[in-house]
Design an enzyme around this catalytic site. Sequence first.
Site, PDB file in Angstrom:
ATOM      1  CG  HIS A   1      -2.154   0.834   0.989  1.00  0.00           C
ATOM      2  ND1 HIS A   1      -3.325   0.302   0.516  1.00  0.00           N
ATOM      3  CD2 HIS A   1      -2.378   2.158   1.137  1.00  0.00           C
ATOM      4  CE1 HIS A   1      -4.233   1.264   0.390  1.00  0.00           C
ATOM      5  NE2 HIS A   1      -3.681   2.407   0.764  1.00  0.00           N
TER       6      HIS A   1
ATOM      7  CG  ASP B   1     -10.667   3.661   4.512  1.00  0.00           C
ATOM      8  OD1 ASP B   1     -10.233   4.690   5.070  1.00  0.00           O
ATOM      9  OD2 ASP B   1     -10.261   3.280   3.406  1.00  0.00           O
TER      10      ASP B   1
ATOM     11  NE  ARG C   1      -8.535  11.113   6.004  1.00  0.00           N
ATOM     12  CZ  ARG C   1      -7.692  10.169   5.541  1.00  0.00           C
ATOM     13  NH1 ARG C   1      -8.119   8.946   5.284  1.00  0.00           N
ATOM     14  NH2 ARG C   1      -6.428  10.439   5.346  1.00  0.00           N
TER      15      ARG C   1
ATOM     16  CB  SER D   1      -7.257   5.520   5.954  1.00  0.00           C
ATOM     17  OG  SER D   1      -7.477   5.239   4.600  1.00  0.00           O
TER      18      SER D   1
ATOM     19  CE  LYS E   1      -7.460   1.663   1.970  1.00  0.00           C
ATOM     20  NZ  LYS E   1      -7.805   3.004   2.431  1.00  0.00           N
TER      21      LYS E   1
HETATM   22  N1  URA Z   1      -4.112   5.789   1.260  1.00  0.00           N
HETATM   23  C1  URA Z   1      -5.178   5.389   1.991  1.00  0.00           C
HETATM   24  O1  URA Z   1      -5.709   4.299   1.776  1.00  0.00           O
HETATM   25  N2  URA Z   1      -5.637   6.197   2.940  1.00  0.00           N
HETATM   26  C2  URA Z   1      -5.082   7.399   3.211  1.00  0.00           C
HETATM   27  O2  URA Z   1      -5.550   8.073   4.099  1.00  0.00           O
HETATM   28  C3  URA Z   1      -3.969   7.816   2.456  1.00  0.00           C
HETATM   29  C4  URA Z   1      -3.501   6.984   1.470  1.00  0.00           C
END
Ligand code: URA
Length: 430
Positions: A82, A161, A168, A183, A187
């Site tokens: 990620h 999320d 956001r 966040s 995930k």
């Molecule tokens: N990627 C994400 O999944 N969430 C964030 O807040 C920033 C980058």
Amino acid sequence: MRAVEIIEKKRDGGELSAEEIASFIDGYVSGEIADYQAAAWAMAILLRGMSTRETVDLTMAMVRSGETLDLSAIAPLVVDKHSTGGVGDKTTLVVAPIVAAAGLPVVKMSGRGLGFTGGTLDKLEAIPGMDVSLSAERFREVVQRHGIAVVGQTADLVPADGKLYALRDVTGTVPSLPLIASSIMSKKIAGGADAIVLDVKVGNGAFMETLEEARALAELMIRIGQGVGRAVTALLSDMSQPLGYAIGNALEVSEAIACLQGGGPHDLREHCVAVAAEMLLLGHVATDPESARSMATAELDSGRALRKFEEWIAAQGGDSRVIGEPERLPVAPCQQTVAATRAGHIERIDARAFGLACVELGGGRERKDDPIDPSVGLVLHVKVGDAVAQGQPVYTIHARTVASATVAAQRLAAAIDLSEIEVLPPPLFF
Ligand code: URA
């Protein structure tokens, strides 16, 4: 517990209890708490911060807002990556098929565009037919059969999320350490990955502009992941200029395909090989950094990663003919090239300004439910360190109208600096 009291407590710098955090998240997901209250809460968190304990509680409350996938029956070890978000970051599109082609299953719950950065889901959806909202059941099937799947948050998976992320994006509440960490890690934890490589971006095209902030974010996310038994590692990568040349959804898909075909920008290829190698190491497919790198390079150069990409896109309903026929991707009707006004060496490319220009062209969202235009964006023709002659093209704007291209050109008038003397390209990793 009244939402307004929880907002006020954080506004005044208080530390929220696990119950208060869970009650806020549950209330927001169920619709009892309104968007405007969640926006105020997110802004209070951005301004006041959260302790590590609060961030862990927030992450776990978000995980509990939906289903948690257990993929152990499908694959003994599943790896994920990620990025914390950056301009032109199409890494997943290249790295996921490299790693899956090497035999290590990749599952990924990605996000949409956020602030001035693009999102993997929006990029994938630029491919006609591509479905990133698979049910948990279908997600499992695709992983089992193809060893690769990338989806977004759904009603099943981390719905908290899904809602907070979209909010956001349009309320100025993205660059907060606890909000980004929770966040991302919610995930990753809910998505069933055993091993996670975090690509933490640093620089003006990222949410963390200093190495210090990026390190703090990386450490926090590693701590959250290890706390729930996941193997987590983090890379700190440069985002002082866009990654690769393309910025914009369909344009980035095209560039990722070029990279999978053995071409594409040098920095993108190098970055993807490094991230893929880290995933192969963490997933115990490679035993040392050297062999992990060779393995990733071989998957790319042999065409196996490209074939895996094709298989993956088709498995999620996408038109994989975009590989040989890029004209099947959406194309913006108006293209305008901007040239260097004098000769020099490229000293700075303002990644954030390019990201914002892409959002304004329609490639990102100004409001939560805005549709995006997958065809628009920008393609740079230079990187920091390149020498340019007067009149040489430096970037091309891909726009819906001439008027929007003109606005983008105006926004970017001061986005590239030239130096009289030679400039060294920045390092890719720190
Ligand atoms: N990627 C994400 O999944 N969430 C964030 O807040 C920033 C980058």
